[in-house]
Scaffold this motif. Structure first.
Motif: not given
Length: 267
Positions: A201-212, A247-254
């Motif tokens: 199923r769709s991943a349940v995660t706190d992230l909105v983007s991951v740049t590698v 990598a740069l990771l951005i969460t839904a909480g900014d």
């Protein structure tokens, strides 16, 4: 999503092209080399992208991957590219501990690796042309860069801010690197399309983007997808363990989280 930024060099050959394929746009920027030879190689590279789409598209019932998934073909009877991509996907699955998978909801679907692999292959074909000093291939926002656009001027790639339309979260520079790639996975462009391989199923995660960021687009495309499914804490820890990867990771909480060496790749 990323965009290559480079100033034109008026003294050298510059060949640019955009091609709609694989449901997105591939943008080419080639610096140096004899124009006729570059354009001939570009024709071959573009044909390779269309061939990859014909082989791997899960939307085409007659593609070899679709026929393979239905049991109508064996890997041995498929084009050699199919075996190559499936082997790479199996390696990505192993290295990610199963967080990357070439199966989607129980069916064979290697599209998570195909776009990056195809863009990297196209870039290397163009870079092999005599006199070419720089190549950038942007496949729907994931970019493979080789060489440099100009002496002492690197390729630069803007990474879109997923929480601020039109803004940039970072700018990645290829300075000092003969090859560099940037890939982003997230929900800003396509919604919740990344699957958790454990649940289907769709991943349940706190992230909105991951740049590698790393040398090869084939791999960084896979790593961005896998890390997004892991979530920010486990994803960052895993990405830190990979050689030549930042990598740069951005969460839904900014909240912004970065690997330790990312700062050296910004500029």
């Amino acid at each position: 999503m990323a965009e290559t930024v480079a100033e034109p060099d008026r003294a050298a050959a510059v060949v640019r092209h955009a091609e709609e394929v694989m449901g997105t746009v591939f943008s080419f920027d080639v610096r140096g080399g004899e124009t006729g030879a570059v354009r001939a190689a570009l024709t071959t590279a573009v044909a390779g992208l269309h061939r990859a789409d014909a082989l791997f598209s899960t939307y085409r019932e007659d593609s070899e991957v679709s026929r393979l998934a239905r049991g109508e073909l064996t890997v041995a009877r498929c084009a050699p590219e199919v075996a190559e991509v499936l082997e790479l996907a199996a390696e990505a699955e192993r290295l990610s501990g199963g967080w990357f998978s070439a199966r989607y909801r129980g069916s064979l679907d290697p599209t998570g690796i195909v776009k990056g692999w195809a863009a990297e292959r196209a870039a290397r074909l163009l870079a092999a042309v005599d006199g070419v000093r720089g190549v950038s291939v942007n496949g729907g926002g994931d970019v493979q860069m080789l060489g440099a656009p100009e002496p002492r001027r690197p390729w630069r790639v803007g990474v879109a801010d997923p929480l601020r339309t039109g803004g940039l979260a970072a700018v990645v520079s290829s300075a000092g690197a003969a090859e560099l790639s940037v890939a982003t996975s997230g929900t800003a462009e396509r919604g919740a399309h990344i699957v958790d391989p454990r649940t289907g199923r769709s991943a349940v995660t706190d992230l909105v983007s991951v740049t590698v960021v790393g040398p090869r687009l084939t791999w960084v495309d896979c790593w961005a997808t896998a890390a997004f499914a892991m979530g920010s804490r486990a994803g960052l820890t895993w990405l830190e363990s990979l050689p030549e990867v930042e990598a740069l990771l951005i969460t839904a909480g900014d909240e912004v989280r970065c690997t330790g060496g990312l700062a050296a790749r910004l500029g």
